[in-house]
Design a protein around this motif. Structure first.
Motif, PDB file in Angstrom:
ATOM      1  N   LEU A 166      51.252 -43.550  56.021  1.00  0.00           N
ATOM      2  CA  LEU A 166      50.717 -44.026  54.734  1.00  0.00           C
ATOM      3  C   LEU A 166      49.291 -43.535  54.499  1.00  0.00           C
ATOM      4  N   ALA A 167      48.493 -43.529  55.565  1.00  0.00           N
ATOM      5  CA  ALA A 167      47.099 -43.093  55.429  1.00  0.00           C
ATOM      6  C   ALA A 167      47.042 -41.625  55.006  1.00  0.00           C
ATOM      7  N   ALA A 168      47.789 -40.776  55.699  1.00  0.00           N
ATOM      8  CA  ALA A 168      47.786 -39.350  55.360  1.00  0.00           C
ATOM      9  C   ALA A 168      48.385 -39.111  53.979  1.00  0.00           C
ATOM     10  N   LYS A 169      49.469 -39.806  53.666  1.00  0.00           N
ATOM     11  CA  LYS A 169      50.126 -39.630  52.370  1.00  0.00           C
ATOM     12  C   LYS A 169      49.184 -40.015  51.232  1.00  0.00           C
ATOM     13  N   THR A 170      48.371 -41.022  51.439  1.00  0.00           N
ATOM     14  CA  THR A 170      47.396 -41.426  50.419  1.00  0.00           C
ATOM     15  C   THR A 170      46.445 -40.281  50.097  1.00  0.00           C
ATOM     16  N   LEU A 171      45.959 -39.612  51.149  1.00  0.00           N
ATOM     17  CA  LEU A 171      45.052 -38.482  50.939  1.00  0.00           C
ATOM     18  C   LEU A 171      45.774 -37.307  50.284  1.00  0.00           C
ATOM     19  N   LEU A 172      46.971 -37.041  50.746  1.00  0.00           N
ATOM     20  CA  LEU A 172      47.742 -35.923  50.195  1.00  0.00           C
ATOM     21  C   LEU A 172      48.089 -36.158  48.723  1.00  0.00           C
ATOM     22  N   ASP A 173      48.437 -37.393  48.373  1.00  0.00           N
ATOM     23  CA  ASP A 173      48.753 -37.714  46.981  1.00  0.00           C
ATOM     24  C   ASP A 173      47.542 -37.566  46.065  1.00  0.00           C
ATOM     25  N   HIS A 198      50.680 -39.477  60.890  1.00  0.00           N
ATOM     26  CA  HIS A 198      49.801 -38.566  60.156  1.00  0.00           C
ATOM     27  C   HIS A 198      50.429 -37.174  60.076  1.00  0.00           C
ATOM     28  N   LYS A 199      50.899 -36.686  61.217  1.00  0.00           N
ATOM     29  CA  LYS A 199      51.489 -35.351  61.253  1.00  0.00           C
ATOM     30  C   LYS A 199      52.785 -35.300  60.453  1.00  0.00           C
ATOM     31  N   ARG A 200      53.557 -36.389  60.453  1.00  0.00           N
ATOM     32  CA  ARG A 200      54.802 -36.415  59.678  1.00  0.00           C
ATOM     33  C   ARG A 200      54.523 -36.260  58.192  1.00  0.00           C
ATOM     34  N   ALA A 201      53.478 -36.935  57.701  1.00  0.00           N
ATOM     35  CA  ALA A 201      53.137 -36.812  56.283  1.00  0.00           C
ATOM     36  C   ALA A 201      52.700 -35.392  55.948  1.00  0.00           C
ATOM     37  N   LEU A 202      51.876 -34.800  56.805  1.00  0.00           N
ATOM     38  CA  LEU A 202      51.435 -33.415  56.573  1.00  0.00           C
ATOM     39  C   LEU A 202      52.634 -32.477  56.507  1.00  0.00           C
ATOM     40  N   GLN A 203      53.578 -32.673  57.407  1.00  0.00           N
ATOM     41  CA  GLN A 203      54.755 -31.813  57.436  1.00  0.00           C
ATOM     42  C   GLN A 203      55.564 -31.937  56.146  1.00  0.00           C
ATOM     43  N   GLU A 204      55.707 -33.160  55.641  1.00  0.00           N
ATOM     44  CA  GLU A 204      56.455 -33.371  54.401  1.00  0.00           C
ATOM     45  C   GLU A 204      55.816 -32.645  53.225  1.00  0.00           C
ATOM     46  N   TYR A 205      54.481 -32.533  53.257  1.00  0.00           N
ATOM     47  CA  TYR A 205      53.754 -31.878  52.170  1.00  0.00           C
ATOM     48  C   TYR A 205      53.468 -30.412  52.477  1.00  0.00           C
ATOM     49  N   ALA A 206      54.067 -29.914  53.555  1.00  0.00           N
ATOM     50  CA  ALA A 206      53.889 -28.515  53.956  1.00  0.00           C
ATOM     51  C   ALA A 206      52.420 -28.159  54.161  1.00  0.00           C
ATOM     52  N   VAL A 207      51.653 -29.115  54.703  1.00  0.00           N
ATOM     53  CA  VAL A 207      50.246 -28.892  55.025  1.00  0.00           C
ATOM     54  C   VAL A 207      50.125 -28.826  56.552  1.00  0.00           C
ATOM     55  N   PRO A 208      49.625 -27.736  57.094  1.00  0.00           N
ATOM     56  CA  PRO A 208      49.540 -27.620  58.556  1.00  0.00           C
ATOM     57  C   PRO A 208      48.492 -28.563  59.138  1.00  0.00           C
ATOM     58  N   PHE A 209      48.759 -29.061  60.330  1.00  0.00           N
ATOM     59  CA  PHE A 209      47.775 -29.863  61.063  1.00  0.00           C
ATOM     60  C   PHE A 209      46.770 -28.916  61.693  1.00  0.00           C
ATOM     61  N   ASP A 210      45.502 -29.118  61.393  1.00  0.00           N
ATOM     62  CA  ASP A 210      44.441 -28.219  61.842  1.00  0.00           C
ATOM     63  C   ASP A 210      43.812 -28.759  63.121  1.00  0.00           C
ATOM     64  N   ALA A 240      38.649 -34.466  53.116  1.00  0.00           N
ATOM     65  CA  ALA A 240      39.064 -35.832  53.440  1.00  0.00           C
ATOM     66  C   ALA A 240      39.090 -36.020  54.954  1.00  0.00           C
ATOM     67  N   LEU A 241      38.932 -37.263  55.364  1.00  0.00           N
ATOM     68  CA  LEU A 241      38.947 -37.634  56.779  1.00  0.00           C
ATOM     69  C   LEU A 241      39.800 -38.880  56.952  1.00  0.00           C
ATOM     70  N   ALA A 242      40.754 -38.816  57.855  1.00  0.00           N
ATOM     71  CA  ALA A 242      41.532 -39.991  58.251  1.00  0.00           C
ATOM     72  C   ALA A 242      41.058 -40.426  59.631  1.00  0.00           C
ATOM     73  N   CYS A 243      40.785 -41.710  59.770  1.00  0.00           N
ATOM     74  CA  CYS A 243      40.343 -42.258  61.050  1.00  0.00           C
ATOM     75  C   CYS A 243      41.375 -43.257  61.557  1.00  0.00           C
ATOM     76  N   SER A 244      41.566 -43.265  62.869  1.00  0.00           N
ATOM     77  CA  SER A 244      42.602 -44.094  63.468  1.00  0.00           C
ATOM     78  C   SER A 244      42.252 -45.573  63.501  1.00  0.00           C
ATOM     79  N   VAL A 269      37.362 -40.858  52.716  1.00  0.00           N
ATOM     80  CA  VAL A 269      37.609 -41.374  54.068  1.00  0.00           C
ATOM     81  C   VAL A 269      38.594 -42.539  53.989  1.00  0.00           C
ATOM     82  N   ILE A 270      39.563 -42.543  54.900  1.00  0.00           N
ATOM     83  CA  ILE A 270      40.498 -43.663  55.011  1.00  0.00           C
ATOM     84  C   ILE A 270      40.521 -44.145  56.453  1.00  0.00           C
ATOM     85  N   GLY A 271      40.601 -45.464  56.633  1.00  0.00           N
ATOM     86  CA  GLY A 271      40.619 -46.053  57.969  1.00  0.00           C
ATOM     87  C   GLY A 271      41.956 -46.680  58.296  1.00  0.00           C
ATOM     88  N   PHE A 272      41.914 -47.582  59.278  1.00  0.00           N
ATOM     89  CA  PHE A 272      43.137 -48.278  59.709  1.00  0.00           C
ATOM     90  C   PHE A 272      42.701 -49.591  60.357  1.00  0.00           C
TER      91      PHE A 272
END
Length: 336
Positions: A166-173, A198-210, A240-244, A269-272
């Motif tokens: 959800l955190a990654a998808k929020t940034l991607l959206d 996080h990686k699952r969301a990136l994969q769905e949006y075809a964005v590579p994990f850096d 953007a930055l996602a923090c665990s 920035v998004i947290g958890f």
């Protein structure tokens, strides 16, 4: 000094009945309760936990092991447990494990030595086998933020993988594609699960994990600062930055502002966790709700229902994370 035995004798009831009256249990008939209360008043008897233990074969106390005592996250957990148990007339004894196997075991041994009726544990370092051995000694063990096979009915968790997603998808959206990530320590299962989401969301949006925009922290605020320092030192652009967790997000945001970044214009920035201070940060932190207070309450209710045999509402074991939208994440106008 008046004893519980004298109260029982004067009232003409058993020790167990005196205990039920002192614990406020509804099973006692009104006339019996009145006799016990009158005997206590006549003898000047003041109930105490030791006396209750003698009468009920219970210590009326519950042990709670947390990782540390100076964390907002664990503060909410402790509050949830203590509030529920205090309302039921029970006490909580707290120890800290500091994410080290030897320290966690020492903390658990201390709580066992206090003859607690049950233990609520947030543990990362001790093995599943160790926990199963403890549970087999007929001392009920409740686990928060962890599942041990065979003890599922005594575990209370949030779906961390979905939260990371959800955190990654929020940034991607919001149009962010260059996303940095500050993770929790690898040995913590929840940190690994959040990173997987996080990686699952990136994969769905075809964005590579850096990998270059990845930093592994320790869930503490200073590692958020260290992580931001490292990420800026790479010279790589990220919008953007996602923090665990929120503590690392707080440290990262503070360091970013000190380095001249304007948040969230220059960096979302998004947290958890959604700890208490998240809504007081600048900007107010968008985050993923981790209902640790409710999990603590549920663990306490399980004990009240199953150990103290008092009526209690249905027990929830698995919690789904929710997005808490505030001001630290905005649309990426650059469209990067």
């Amino acid at each position: 000094m008046t004893t519980i035995y004298e109260v029982a004798k004067l009232a003409g009831v058993s020790l167990a009945t005196v205990s039920r009256v002192m614990n406020g249990q509804a099973k006692v008939k009104d006339n019996t309760r009145h006799k016990v209360e009158q005997a206590m008043l006549e003898l000047g008897y003041v109930p105490n936990n030791f006396a209750r233990s003698l009468a009920s074969s219970k210590a009326n106390s519950v042990g709670l092991l947390v990782s540390n005592l100076d964390s907002a996250f664990f503060g909410e957990m402790m509050s949830g447990v203590e509030t529920e148990l205090r309302a039921a007339g029970k006490q909580v004894i707290i120890s800290a494990g500091h994410d080290e196997e030897s320290t966690e075991k020492a903390g658990i041994d201390f709580l066992i030595s206090r003859q607690c009726d049950a233990l609520i544990i947030h543990s990362e370092a001790v093995s599943d086998e160790y926990i199963l051995q403890l549970n087999n000694k007929k001392l009920p063990i409740l686990l928060i933020n962890r599942i041990v096979e065979g003890m599922e009915d005594q575990c209370f968790i949030v779906n961390n993988e979905v939260g990371g997603y959800l955190a990654a998808k929020t940034l991607l959206d919001k149009g962010h594609k260059e996303i940095a990530y500050i993770s929790g320590p690898e040995f913590k299962k929840d940190a690994r699960q959040r990173l997987q989401g996080h990686k699952r969301a990136l994969q769905e949006y075809a964005v590579p994990f850096d990998e270059e925009l990845f930093y592994r922290g320790d869930y503490l605020e200073n590692s958020g600062r260290d992580g931001m320092s490292y990420l800026l030192s790479t010279g790589r652009h990220f919008s953007a930055l996602a923090c665990s967790n929120d503590e690392m997000a707080s440290g990262a945001m503070s360091y970013a502002r000190e380095e001249g970044l304007i948040l969230p214009d220059d960096l979302s920035v998004i947290g958890f966790d959604d700890v208490l201070f998240a809504k007081h940060m600048f900007p107010k932190l968008t985050t993923i709700d981790n209902p640790v207070l409710e999990m603590g309450q549920m663990a306490a209710k399980w004990i009240i229902k199953n150990i103290y045999k008092e009526s209690c509402a249905d027990i929830q074991h698995v919690f789904e994370p929710q997005l808490i939208e505030r001001l630290s994440v905005i649309e990426n106008s650059a469209g990067s």
